[in-house]
Design a protein around this motif. Structure first.
Motif, PDB file in Angstrom:
ATOM      1  N   SER A 189      -2.589  43.103   4.203  1.00 58.95           N
ATOM      2  CA  SER A 189      -1.855  43.333   2.916  1.00 58.95           C
ATOM      3  C   SER A 189      -2.682  42.857   1.701  1.00 58.95           C
ATOM      4  N   ARG A 227      -6.352  45.315  -0.873  1.00 52.96           N
ATOM      5  CA  ARG A 227      -6.202  46.458  -1.423  1.00 52.96           C
ATOM      6  C   ARG A 227      -6.805  46.766  -2.826  1.00 52.96           C
ATOM      7  N   ASP A 248      -9.979  49.977   0.511  1.00 57.86           N
ATOM      8  CA  ASP A 248      -9.608  48.914   1.367  1.00 57.86           C
ATOM      9  C   ASP A 248      -8.510  49.312   2.217  1.00 57.86           C
ATOM     10  N   GLY A 284      -5.949  47.839   3.104  1.00 60.87           N
ATOM     11  CA  GLY A 284      -4.372  47.324   2.698  1.00 60.87           C
ATOM     12  C   GLY A 284      -3.751  48.097   1.428  1.00 60.87           C
ATOM     13  N   CYS A 285      -4.749  48.978   1.206  1.00 57.00           N
ATOM     14  CA  CYS A 285      -4.152  49.726  -0.337  1.00 57.00           C
ATOM     15  C   CYS A 285      -2.942  50.471   0.221  1.00 57.00           C
ATOM     16  N   ASP A 323      -0.727  53.954  -4.164  1.00 52.67           N
ATOM     17  CA  ASP A 323      -1.623  53.673  -5.030  1.00 52.67           C
ATOM     18  C   ASP A 323      -2.718  54.502  -4.929  1.00 52.67           C
ATOM     19  N   GLN A 379       0.449  51.372   4.487  1.00 54.04           N
ATOM     20  CA  GLN A 379      -0.874  50.999   4.226  1.00 54.04           C
ATOM     21  C   GLN A 379      -2.019  52.169   4.796  1.00 54.04           C
TER      22      GLN A 379
END
Lengths: 474, 474
Positions: free
Chosen positions: B91, B94, B109, B111-112, B116, B139
């Protein structure tokens, strides 16, 4: 009883060939690779394939699985220096097993010829989109094992994206039944993707479920001349923004490539006079007038913006066929006009102009007498960059092997520098196994070695293909 | 120094959590699975991940890689009965590393958060098409590791089809850099497809290159009532023939499902009165009037042919949002209204009506008091078939475990009989590992075991997920 005799007794008549009867199976289409084999087998069923694989595994013989022999990296014919293997040709396995138009799927034997599958789809009012020059000869198992590209990738993806399920005979003779006709299936690891593009080195594809699409009923086709590859890229961007997925074809060639197609097959004139040429096609479900208008409007705007020099929109099917004949004529022309050293590069689409610039400059610098011949699936970032020598120049060449290596190194270094690949759609075969070793990320190459080792622990499946023979068991 | 302290000294501040600080990481969104862990790590870079993996490998600790914890099969949180593992949450990773609009690619990444990435694409006038209810929390690494589906698969494919490249930390701590932004790349085995959908059991996805598409500028959205699922199938076929790839959404739900959405979130009224409801959307680059006309004409023809009862075309964005709110409201409603036993079945699209018939009959026969709640990505052959008990019925139930198994067996037998899958888009996780063993083709399951063994010889990567723990090393 020796193995050919054993197998003859096990299999349908004519399933084992030896001696001179093998000759057609020993050479590829390109005519550059010829090898030898112990014997050739022609199974008719998946169970036949499994029986041959088991018998060869027991005898310790290597197997070369073979489709239509139209591959360009020598994966489907034995290499000259190998231990002679057994050739397993899928050419007698050519049933269309089932077609489900509503589901958009067709179940086929691996030996089906691509054009036969295309025709069967059309008869059901559907499209099987994989299309390439060799479609009248290449087989489904071959295009799956190479993950073939072609001229429809821009809209429909490569062969990989059009395979829903597979049936594979594994190196130990077990049959994996993965013939699912599903759009979504997350039941475990995606085994089919291991075999797609694996060039018969992890098992033999014997059947496939292929994805069918809605059949476009309207086309608008244009031949466009541009002065510069940067402008071609701008036009691509413009067409994608206004036409979306209707854009199915965006093929670039240079004037030298076009001239050699026309020289080799002088029935079609050049539709435009420019340094760079584009074949562009839109496709849709209906309303051809609307589609032509859309293309006309986009090209008109591009003309006003100074992006293009000239554009001809096909007025009828004959004109469309003529445009396509120029594109499809490149393979034949390049086989016959002079001695061509081909490359099959991909880079990000945005980097195609830069690749063409740097590669051309490097080739001109090193080989001033050679001609540069470019044909590119530009919408996919895929460039076939050919360096051509006249037959006379080539035959008097000091070191042809060294020149091949030098040209390949230039190409692949230029592609590498742009985050590209040295083999976009032709695969590795025997020809590029060294290149794969040299240019792979270390963790990636080791992972490939592991895959090979665990699926084919004795290294008998198409040895020397993809991974070099001595890398397979290490 | 113990391992958490060691790692704390190695990693950025706050990268190791222990004790009560871990609680948020131990439970999934659904609230049904809670486990324990040795400690939680929160790496910021790929190198951090590699360091954690190496340290855990040396200590013999298992690792559970974790995304947004929105998965539905328990792959992202430890199981209750396992040896407590180390949780590795992506997490904090990102960053959007790069976006190339012309190439249609974005480097991110793992964790994005999905939404988004969708927003970043839109800002560049492009579309990242993967869309699902959990998009505000899930994610990228999670949707890749599950090969998530959602509501846009019909036109754009699953997550798998929208991944061009990957970066993966392998179980031994090596980093595989496969971050290629290429549409075509046949350089060896397709490693990325091994990791996509592997639920973190073969390595940890730390970065990805995702495919972007042209951003549609026009939408036409309809809510349609039909009396019967066979007629829904006929309408799907009609729309695909006349609208082609413009058809992006074809979602079916039954009246019971719709009623529970409205009961749970009573802001939106039902647009139609029918046994079965469809949310249909067309998308295109331009000309919204043309698109609405096209949809209107198709629905008019369907009405004349007696295929549909009622149809409302959204007249503005608000109405469109309301239709979508009904569809997206199903997950929340199904979590809260009664006790739902969910299923995530796929069958060939042509077999959806038959599946609904046989599964409904079997459930009614066995559990006459239960309610059947259907929401289906019908265009993909994917049916979420829920069997719902009132909270009162469920809490007084004799044998809840036995009922879960009985319902699952009915569903999966019905799917199997039609060549389907028991897990279309949710994956295996810990929850369905037994089911995978039972329902796999033998050669297929052995191949998965081989894959696991060769990539993760010590079985430390998300153990018990996909393959049962005792099947991993055998």
């Amino acid at each position: 009883m020796d193995l050919p005799a054993q197998l003859s007794s096990l299999l349908p008549a004519g399933a084992v060939l030896t001696g001179d009867d093998m000759s057609a199976y020993l050479q590829d289409w390109w005519g550059r690779q010829t090898g030898s084999a112990l014997f050739v087998t022609l199974p008719k069923t998946t169970e036949d394939v499994a029986a041959i694989v088991r018998a060869c595994a027991n005898a310790g013989h290597a197997i070369v699985p073979q489709g239509g022999r139209t591959g360009l990296t020598g994966a489907g014919v034995p290499g000259a220096g190998d231990r002679p293997p057994v050739i397993l040709s899928l050419s007698r396995m050519r049933s269309i097993r089932k077609i489900d138009a509503i589901n958009g799927s067709i179940d086929v034997d691996a030996g089906c010829v691509l054009s036969d599958v295309q025709s069967a789809a059309i008869a059901a009012d559907r499209l099987f989109p994989v299309s390439l020059g060799a479609e009248g000869s290449c087989q489904i198992g071959g295009i799956i094992s190479t993950n073939a590209g072609g001229t429809n990738v821009l809209r429909y993806g490569t062969t990989r994206e059009n395979v829903l399920g597979l049936e594979v005979v594994l190196p130990d003779g077990m049959i994996w039944n993965g013939m699912k006709a599903l759009r979504k299936d997350n039941s475990g690891y995606a085994l089919r993707h291991m075999f797609i593009g694996a060039e018969g080195t992890l098992g033999i594809v014997t059947g496939a479920v292929l994805k069918l699409h809605s059949l476009p009923k309207a086309h608008a086709t244009a031949w466009v001349g541009v002065s510069d590859r940067e402008l071609a890229l701008r036009l691509l961007n413009r067409l994608q923004s206004c036409c979306g997925e209707r854009l199915t074809t965006f093929e670039l060639m240079n004037a030298e490539q076009l001239a050699s197609v026309i020289a080799h097959r002088p029935v079609v004139a050049s539709p435009a006079d420019a340094a760079w040429h584009l074949l562009i096609e839109l496709a849709d479900m209906s309303a051809p007038e609307f589609l032509s208008e859309m293309l006309l409007a986009a090209l008109g705007a591009a003309m006003n913006a100074g992006e293009i020099l000239d554009a001809v929109i096909a007025q009828n099917g004959i004109q469309r066929d003529n445009f396509w004949a120029l594109r499809h004529g490149t393979a034949d022309a390049n086989r016959n006009v002079g001695h061509l050293l081909p490359a099959d590069i991909s880079v990000p689409v945005s980097a195609v102009p830069q690749f063409l610039n740097t590669a051309s400059a490097a080739v001109r610098n090193r080989f001033p007498g050679a001609q540069i011949v470019v044909v590119s699936h530009m919408g996919d970032g895929n460039v076939h960059f050919g360096v051509r020598f006249s037959h006379r120049d080539w035959s008097s060449h000091d070191d042809p092997g060294g020149t091949e290596v030098a040209v390949r190194t230039i190409m692949n270094d230029c592609a590498d520098a742009l985050g590209g690949s040295f083999t976009a759609e032709h695969g590795i075969g025997r020809k590029l196994a060294d290149e794969l070793r040299t240019r792979s990320d270390e963790a990636g190459y080791q992972s490939m070695q592991r895959l090979k080792k665990v699926f084919d622990p004795h290294g008998t499946m198409n040895p020397g293909c993809v991974l070099r023979e001595h890398d397979q068991l290490s």
